[in-house]
Structure formats: structure tokens, C-alpha cells
Design a protein around this motif. Sequence first.
Motif, PDB file in Angstrom:
ATOM      1  N   LEU A 151      -1.935 -14.602  -9.316  1.00  9.95           N
ATOM      2  CA  LEU A 151      -2.179 -13.987 -10.622  1.00  9.95           C
ATOM      3  C   LEU A 151      -3.097 -12.770 -10.549  1.00  9.95           C
ATOM      4  O   LEU A 151      -3.742 -12.404 -11.524  1.00  9.95           O
ATOM      5  N   VAL A 152      -3.157 -12.136  -9.396  1.00  8.83           N
ATOM      6  CA  VAL A 152      -3.952 -10.918  -9.239  1.00  8.83           C
ATOM      7  C   VAL A 152      -3.136  -9.722  -9.724  1.00  8.83           C
ATOM      8  O   VAL A 152      -1.944  -9.611  -9.441  1.00  8.83           O
ATOM      9  N   GLY A 153      -3.791  -8.823 -10.441  1.00 14.33           N
ATOM     10  CA  GLY A 153      -3.188  -7.559 -10.826  1.00 14.33           C
ATOM     11  C   GLY A 153      -3.928  -6.415 -10.170  1.00 14.33           C
ATOM     12  O   GLY A 153      -5.155  -6.327 -10.264  1.00 14.33           O
ATOM     13  N   VAL A 154      -3.204  -5.529  -9.490  1.00 14.03           N
ATOM     14  CA  VAL A 154      -3.824  -4.401  -8.792  1.00 14.03           C
ATOM     15  C   VAL A 154      -3.379  -3.104  -9.456  1.00 14.03           C
ATOM     16  O   VAL A 154      -2.181  -2.853  -9.639  1.00 14.03           O
ATOM     17  N   HIS A 155      -4.354  -2.277  -9.833  1.00 13.11           N
ATOM     18  CA  HIS A 155      -4.121  -1.009 -10.519  1.00 13.11           C
ATOM     19  C   HIS A 155      -3.429  -0.013  -9.593  1.00 13.11           C
ATOM     20  O   HIS A 155      -3.621  -0.038  -8.372  1.00 13.11           O
ATOM     21  N   GLN A 156      -2.645   0.882 -10.174  1.00  9.13           N
ATOM     22  CA  GLN A 156      -1.950   1.883  -9.375  1.00  9.13           C
ATOM     23  C   GLN A 156      -2.928   2.744  -8.576  1.00  9.13           C
ATOM     24  O   GLN A 156      -4.055   2.990  -8.998  1.00  9.13           O
ATOM     25  N   TYR A 157      -2.470   3.175  -7.413  1.00 10.61           N
ATOM     26  CA  TYR A 157      -3.204   4.034  -6.470  1.00 10.61           C
ATOM     27  C   TYR A 157      -4.384   3.341  -5.785  1.00 10.61           C
ATOM     28  O   TYR A 157      -5.106   3.982  -5.018  1.00 10.61           O
ATOM     29  N   VAL A 158      -4.588   2.066  -6.020  1.00 11.56           N
ATOM     30  CA  VAL A 158      -5.669   1.347  -5.334  1.00 11.56           C
ATOM     31  C   VAL A 158      -5.267   1.076  -3.881  1.00 11.56           C
ATOM     32  O   VAL A 158      -4.092   0.876  -3.559  1.00 11.56           O
ATOM     33  N   ARG A 159      -6.261   1.046  -3.004  1.00 12.08           N
ATOM     34  CA  ARG A 159      -6.063   0.660  -1.610  1.00 12.08           C
ATOM     35  C   ARG A 159      -6.869  -0.607  -1.318  1.00 12.08           C
ATOM     36  O   ARG A 159      -8.011  -0.728  -1.759  1.00 12.08           O
ATOM     37  N   ILE A 160      -6.245  -1.512  -0.589  1.00 18.92           N
ATOM     38  CA  ILE A 160      -6.914  -2.737  -0.148  1.00 18.92           C
ATOM     39  C   ILE A 160      -6.840  -2.765   1.371  1.00 18.92           C
ATOM     40  O   ILE A 160      -5.758  -2.682   1.953  1.00 18.92           O
ATOM     41  N   GLY A 161      -7.993  -2.865   2.026  1.00 18.98           N
ATOM     42  CA  GLY A 161      -8.061  -2.694   3.465  1.00 18.98           C
ATOM     43  C   GLY A 161      -7.624  -3.905   4.266  1.00 18.98           C
ATOM     44  O   GLY A 161      -7.407  -5.010   3.734  1.00 18.98           O
ATOM     45  N   ASP A 162      -7.525  -3.714   5.567  1.00 15.27           N
ATOM     46  CA  ASP A 162      -7.163  -4.788   6.493  1.00 15.27           C
ATOM     47  C   ASP A 162      -8.129  -5.963   6.365  1.00 15.27           C
ATOM     48  O   ASP A 162      -9.342  -5.777   6.198  1.00 15.27           O
ATOM     49  N   TYR A 163      -7.592  -7.169   6.445  1.00 13.41           N
ATOM     50  CA  TYR A 163      -8.362  -8.415   6.453  1.00 13.41           C
ATOM     51  C   TYR A 163      -9.169  -8.632   5.167  1.00 13.41           C
ATOM     52  O   TYR A 163     -10.054  -9.485   5.134  1.00 13.41           O
ATOM     53  N   ALA A 164      -8.895  -7.877   4.119  1.00 14.22           N
ATOM     54  CA  ALA A 164      -9.577  -8.119   2.845  1.00 14.22           C
ATOM     55  C   ALA A 164      -8.971  -9.341   2.168  1.00 14.22           C
ATOM     56  O   ALA A 164      -7.818  -9.709   2.411  1.00 14.22           O
ATOM     57  N   MET A 165      -9.755  -9.964   1.291  1.00 12.70           N
ATOM     58  CA  MET A 165      -9.268 -11.099   0.515  1.00 12.70           C
ATOM     59  C   MET A 165      -9.626 -10.891  -0.945  1.00 12.70           C
ATOM     60  O   MET A 165     -10.776 -10.605  -1.276  1.00 12.70           O
ATOM     61  N   ILE A 166      -8.605 -11.046  -1.823  1.00 13.07           N
ATOM     62  CA  ILE A 166      -8.801 -10.891  -3.260  1.00 13.07           C
ATOM     63  C   ILE A 166      -8.666 -12.262  -3.907  1.00 13.07           C
ATOM     64  O   ILE A 166      -7.642 -12.934  -3.770  1.00 13.07           O
ATOM     65  N   GLY A 167      -9.706 -12.705  -4.614  1.00 10.25           N
ATOM     66  CA  GLY A 167      -9.678 -14.002  -5.268  1.00 10.25           C
ATOM     67  C   GLY A 167      -8.673 -14.054  -6.411  1.00 10.25           C
ATOM     68  O   GLY A 167      -8.340 -13.040  -7.034  1.00 10.25           O
ATOM     69  N   GLY A 168      -8.190 -15.247  -6.704  1.00 14.32           N
ATOM     70  CA  GLY A 168      -7.180 -15.441  -7.732  1.00 14.32           C
ATOM     71  C   GLY A 168      -7.617 -14.978  -9.114  1.00 14.32           C
ATOM     72  O   GLY A 168      -8.800 -14.976  -9.450  1.00 14.32           O
ATOM     73  N   CYS A 169      -6.633 -14.554  -9.906  1.00 14.65           N
ATOM     74  CA  CYS A 169      -6.839 -14.126 -11.300  1.00 14.65           C
ATOM     75  C   CYS A 169      -7.733 -12.894 -11.414  1.00 14.65           C
ATOM     76  O   CYS A 169      -8.376 -12.691 -12.447  1.00 14.65           O
ATOM     77  N   SER A 170      -7.788 -12.081 -10.380  1.00 13.45           N
ATOM     78  CA  SER A 170      -8.622 -10.883 -10.398  1.00 13.45           C
ATOM     79  C   SER A 170      -7.830  -9.679 -10.896  1.00 13.45           C
ATOM     80  O   SER A 170      -6.605  -9.622 -10.776  1.00 13.45           O
ATOM     81  N   ALA A 171      -8.569  -8.710 -11.453  1.00 13.71           N
ATOM     82  CA  ALA A 171      -8.018  -7.406 -11.804  1.00 13.71           C
ATOM     83  C   ALA A 171      -8.713  -6.372 -10.937  1.00 13.71           C
ATOM     84  O   ALA A 171      -9.923  -6.178 -11.044  1.00 13.71           O
ATOM     85  N   VAL A 172      -7.956  -5.734 -10.062  1.00 13.85           N
ATOM     86  CA  VAL A 172      -8.529  -4.823  -9.068  1.00 13.85           C
ATOM     87  C   VAL A 172      -8.245  -3.392  -9.494  1.00 13.85           C
ATOM     88  O   VAL A 172      -7.094  -2.950  -9.479  1.00 13.85           O
ATOM     89  N   ALA A 173      -9.279  -2.670  -9.876  1.00 11.49           N
ATOM     90  CA  ALA A 173      -9.112  -1.309 -10.378  1.00 11.49           C
ATOM     91  C   ALA A 173      -9.637  -0.256  -9.416  1.00 11.49           C
ATOM     92  O   ALA A 173      -9.417   0.937  -9.635  1.00 11.49           O
ATOM     93  N   ARG A 174     -10.350  -0.681  -8.365  1.00 19.11           N
ATOM     94  CA  ARG A 174     -10.880   0.249  -7.373  1.00 19.11           C
ATOM     95  C   ARG A 174     -10.573  -0.265  -5.972  1.00 19.11           C
ATOM     96  O   ARG A 174     -10.193  -1.415  -5.790  1.00 19.11           O
ATOM     97  N   ASP A 175     -10.787   0.588  -4.992  1.00 20.02           N
ATOM     98  CA  ASP A 175     -10.470   0.241  -3.614  1.00 20.02           C
ATOM     99  C   ASP A 175     -11.343  -0.909  -3.110  1.00 20.02           C
ATOM    100  O   ASP A 175     -12.532  -0.998  -3.444  1.00 20.02           O
ATOM    101  N   VAL A 176     -10.725  -1.762  -2.294  1.00 17.22           N
ATOM    102  CA  VAL A 176     -11.442  -2.864  -1.639  1.00 17.22           C
ATOM    103  C   VAL A 176     -11.481  -2.563  -0.143  1.00 17.22           C
ATOM    104  O   VAL A 176     -10.437  -2.486   0.501  1.00 17.22           O
TER     105      VAL A 176
END
Length: 269
Positions: A151-176
Motif C-alpha cells: 500500500l505504498v504510494g510513490v510520487h512521480q520523479y522520486v528515486r529510491i536507492g539500492d537496498y532501501a526499504m519503504i515501510g507499508g502504507c507510506s507516501a513517498v514524495a522525496r528521494d530515499v
Amino acid sequence: MSIHSTAIVHPKAELDKDVTIGPYCMVGEHVKIGRGTELMSHVCIEGWTEIGHRCKFFPFVSIGTPPQHLQYHDEPTKVVIGDENILREYVTVNRGTAFGGGVTTLGKHNFLMAYVHIAHDCHVGDSVVMANAATLAGHIHIGSYAVIGGLVGVHQYVRIGDYAMIGGCSAVARDVPPYMRAAGNRSKLYGLNAIGLRRGGFSAARIRVLKQAYQVLFRKGQRLAEATKLARHQFQDSQDVLMMLTFLEASTRGVCRPARKGQDDQEEF
């Protein structure tokens, strides 16, 4: 090669040996499918789509459909999928847009759980896990070995790096950044993804250096640009840290900020 009698496969589609096409599947004219790949049932593959070897598509997967973008006007854009990917029920992958590079890509050894959506012009690396109903907007880059919770939503143009982990139900608006954990709406950083790194074969010494770099970058109260310069000098012998710094310096959307002090090792995803 095995094609069920109820499947509809365009005569110009290119199917390698040992491809299995199950009941009620549809394969379009410009599709290429590598050897050993299986479409279980009710799978739709259309557009200019290339699929690698030994992939498995569960029922109702839809690949290569037009991008959900008002500026798309039937250009012959593509989806390219690598080897040994598993796409579970109702996964959707849209092809690219002409203005966005023209291609959506998925690497190899990825596991996309049910209802995952990958939008136009996204680029997903290798060995990525995306849990149920994780959703990528357009133009997103996901590094290899990343884990995207349900249930994660990632905003357009965002980058998520190698070996990163995004917790459930998150809204990601910036780079991780690589190696980090992030969660929340809007997502914040919760320290290093130490468990994921250990599973990925990182030694205790490498993890220790990355933890030290995280402290310098995000816990010393400096602006990120200043902290990045300091870390580049202090950790110049660590290729892991240098890769993270290069990622940070290339950010255009900005980077997720850290959570409150003391929460780095307490948040459980």
C-alpha cells in the motif's frame, strides 16, 4: 511451446521455445517473449513489449498497456522486462511516453506481489520486492534490492536507492537514499536498513561505516550540502558511502528528512 486453445496470440508475436500461454491470455502483435516464460491465465501482454527468460505471470496481469497520461498519443513506446521475474495477480505495467524516454523497464529477479502498479517511464532494478498494492507514479527510479512495502504510494520523479526499504502504507514524495529505511506520510528516514544489508551480504564493518555516515549526514544539524562535503572527505575510502553521496548530490526532488532523534533503531516496519 504450449498455447492453450482459448488463448489469442497474434501471428507476428515472437515467442521463444518452451513458452507457456495459458487459458484466455492475449498476446499482441509487437510482443517478444523469452524462453521458459509462463503466462498462467487471463494475462494480457500488448504494445511493444519485450519479456525475458523464465518469467512467471499470474492471472490477470496486464503488461504494455498505454500510459495513463493525457499527453500520450499512440506513440510506439515500450516495456522491457528482464529474466526470472514473478508478477502476481493483477499487476499492471504501462509502457513509456515519448517525452519521458519511451520505455518502462523492469530488471531481473524481481518479485511484484498482487495489485502492484508500475506507471510509464519507471525504471526498476534487480531483485526488488514490491508488496501488495504498492504503486509507482511516472518517471520513478527504484534501485536494486530495494523493498517497497504494501500500500505504498510513490510520487512521480522520486528515486529510491539500492537496498532501501519503504515501510507499508507510506507516501513517498522525496528521494530515499540507498541503504536507508523510510516510512510515513510524508515519509521520513529511520536510519539504516541494517537487516536488509546483512541479508545482502554486507559485512559488519561495512554496515558500521554506513551508520557513521548516516550520523554525519543527518544527525549533526548541518545543511545536507555541507554534510555531504564533510562525508565525502571523511569516508573517501568507502565505496558504499561514495555511492550514497553521489545519489544525494543528484537529487532534484529533495531527500526525505530524518525522523526525530532516538527513533532510528525503534521504528519497526
